[in-house]
Design an enzyme around this catalytic site. Structure first.
Site, PDB file in Angstrom:
ATOM      1  CG  ASP A   1      -1.505   1.131   1.607  1.00 17.79           C
ATOM      2  OD1 ASP A   1      -2.326   1.916   0.817  1.00 17.79           O
ATOM      3  OD2 ASP A   1      -1.347   1.932   2.621  1.00 17.79           O
TER       4      ASP A   1
ATOM      5  CG  ASP B   1      -1.645   7.859   0.997  1.00 18.90           C
ATOM      6  OD1 ASP B   1      -0.873   8.645   0.745  1.00 18.90           O
ATOM      7  OD2 ASP B   1      -2.680   7.958   0.095  1.00 18.90           O
TER       8      ASP B   1
ATOM      9  CB  SER C   1      -2.323   3.644  -3.576  1.00 16.93           C
ATOM     10  OG  SER C   1      -2.557   4.848  -2.834  1.00 16.93           O
TER      11      SER C   1
ATOM     12  CE  LYS D   1      -5.413  -0.296  -1.022  1.00 14.09           C
ATOM     13  NZ  LYS D   1      -4.413   0.147  -0.433  1.00 14.09           N
TER      14      LYS D   1
HETATM   15  P1  TMP Z   1      -3.978   4.351   0.677  1.00 16.00           P
HETATM   16  O1  TMP Z   1      -4.902   3.098  -0.081  1.00 16.00           O
HETATM   17  O2  TMP Z   1      -2.474   4.457  -0.080  1.00 16.00           O
HETATM   18  O3  TMP Z   1      -3.745   3.850   2.063  1.00 16.00           O
HETATM   19  O4  TMP Z   1      -4.653   5.401   0.453  1.00 16.00           O
HETATM   20  C1  TMP Z   1      -5.766   5.743   0.872  1.00 16.00           C
HETATM   21  C2  TMP Z   1      -5.934   6.787   2.266  1.00 16.00           C
HETATM   22  O5  TMP Z   1      -6.358   8.165   1.692  1.00 16.00           O
HETATM   23  C3  TMP Z   1      -6.567   6.303   3.110  1.00 16.00           C
HETATM   24  O6  TMP Z   1      -6.081   6.078   4.441  1.00 16.00           O
HETATM   25  C4  TMP Z   1      -7.820   7.452   3.291  1.00 16.00           C
HETATM   26  C5  TMP Z   1      -7.013   8.785   2.930  1.00 16.00           C
HETATM   27  N1  TMP Z   1      -7.688   9.645   1.985  1.00 16.00           N
HETATM   28  C6  TMP Z   1      -7.732  11.074   2.356  1.00 16.00           C
HETATM   29  O7  TMP Z   1      -6.560  11.358   3.399  1.00 16.00           O
HETATM   30  N2  TMP Z   1      -8.135  12.157   1.786  1.00 16.00           N
HETATM   31  C7  TMP Z   1      -9.426  11.884   1.065  1.00 16.00           C
HETATM   32  O8  TMP Z   1     -10.069  12.499   0.505  1.00 16.00           O
HETATM   33  C8  TMP Z   1      -9.474  10.473   0.806  1.00 16.00           C
HETATM   34  C9  TMP Z   1     -10.695   9.855  -0.347  1.00 16.00           C
HETATM   35  C10 TMP Z   1      -8.550   9.318   1.176  1.00 16.00           C
END
Ligand code: TMP
Length: 292
Positions: free
Chosen positions: A45, A47, A159, A208
């Site tokens: 992943d 974030d 992601s 996912k």
């Molecule tokens: P990831 O799959 O790389 O972890 O990314 C998703 C992350 O993005 C999740 O933890 C929530 C975050 N997110 C925000 O911070 N702001 C937003 O507007 C959205 C839709 C998701």
């Protein structure tokens, strides 16, 4: 069984690293080491897994937050933060099931993307947005990418963030190598570089398992890579390698960044290794270094 592994990884002894079944984990790592880098693939992943949740105590931006932090009107930031403040506690609530969370996550991503559409985002703004953002790759992330590249180990970055931001962040802070493949929500631009939406099916944290990557030839082409290291920070990330073929050994590593007390037992019941409140990739690097 305990002596079979004869593997020592000092990093796994650290107090913030939780391994419910140590013997099993050591056996998996031993098998991966014996099979070597040719059999390995990594699915991660982005974030808060490859990037930090906090840096010296301050919360860091996700991909979506990068778009909110600079470049667009303050009003966009305020509205986007209000949406995030409503839905992030639902995403990380250990008392709700994934099924209960999914409708809220669809609402979150839909509202966030609809809101973004109302503002003038262009391709050329992305460089500065990333350069000015508080998003940070974890300490040791470049070493991780370098090592996987040097050993020719495929890395899928999967992601629910924003693909263009991921690529820009890696380009600015590390190296996007040819063994790396990003699957995410990609921005769509018109001929003048103006953002006109997102391409493809929406990816949120808990779908996912449904993404097109599982039906593509990505995993089929890697069917010789029978050993999989999966890294994520959400229980939804556990589905990321569902399309992988001929899997012989799979090691799941979960980063528990927030609500540690409430979620530790749940994470320990789902991931092989749980790493709490760590800003680095030290544990993953130690495992990868042993295998490659
Ligand atoms: P990831 O799959 O790389 O972890 O990314 C998703 C992350 O993005 C999740 O933890 C929530 C975050 N997110 C925000 O911070 N702001 C937003 O507007 C959205 C839709 C998701």
């Amino acid at each position: 069984m305990g002596t079979i592994s004869q593997i020592q990884i000092e990093e796994l002894e650290r107090s913030h690293v939780h391994i419910p079944d140590r013997e099993r984990v050591m056996d998996i790592i031993k098998q991966m080491k014996d099979d070597g880098p040719d059999k390995l693939q990594v699915v991660a992943d982005f974030d808060r897994t490859l990037t930090k949740f906090t840096h010296r105590g301050s919360v860091c931006a996700t991909c979506h937050n990068v778009l909110e932090e600079s470049g667009l009107p303050k009003e966009y930031k305020e509205k986007a933060y209000a949406i995030r403040d409503k839905y992030f506690p639902i995403e990380t609530d250990p008392n709700l099931s994934i099924e209960e969370k999914i409708p809220h996550m669809i609402e979150w991503w839909t509202q966030a993307h609809d809101l973004l559409m109302k503002y003038p985002l262009s391709k050329e703004m992305l460089y500065n947005m990333v350069a000015n953002s508080s998003a940070k790759l974890r300490d040791g992330c470049t070493k991780f990418f370098d090592k996987l590249h040097a050993s020719d180990v495929p890395l899928l970055i999967f992601s629910a963030g924003v693909g263009d931001i991921i690529c820009e962040m890696i380009a600015q802070h590390s190296t996007m190598y040819d063994n790396m493949h990003v699957v995410s929500n990609d921005l769509d631009f018109d001929d003048n570089g103006k953002m006109i939406g997102f391409k493809g099916e929406l990816i949120h944290v808990f779908n996912k398992n449904e993404s097109a990557i599982h039906d593509s030839d990505y995993f089929t082409n890697l069917s010789h890579c029978t050993n999989v290291i999966l890294m994520g920070d959400s229980l939804g990330d556990l589905q990321m390698a569902n399309g992988a073929e001929n899997v012989k050994a799979k090691l799941t590593i979960g980063f528990l960044n927030t609500r540690v007390k409430d979620s530790l037992e749940l994470y320990k019941s789902k991931f092989d290794i749980v790493i709490c409140e760590d800003e680095s990739l030290d544990i993953c690097n130690a495992i990868v270094n042993l295998i490659t």
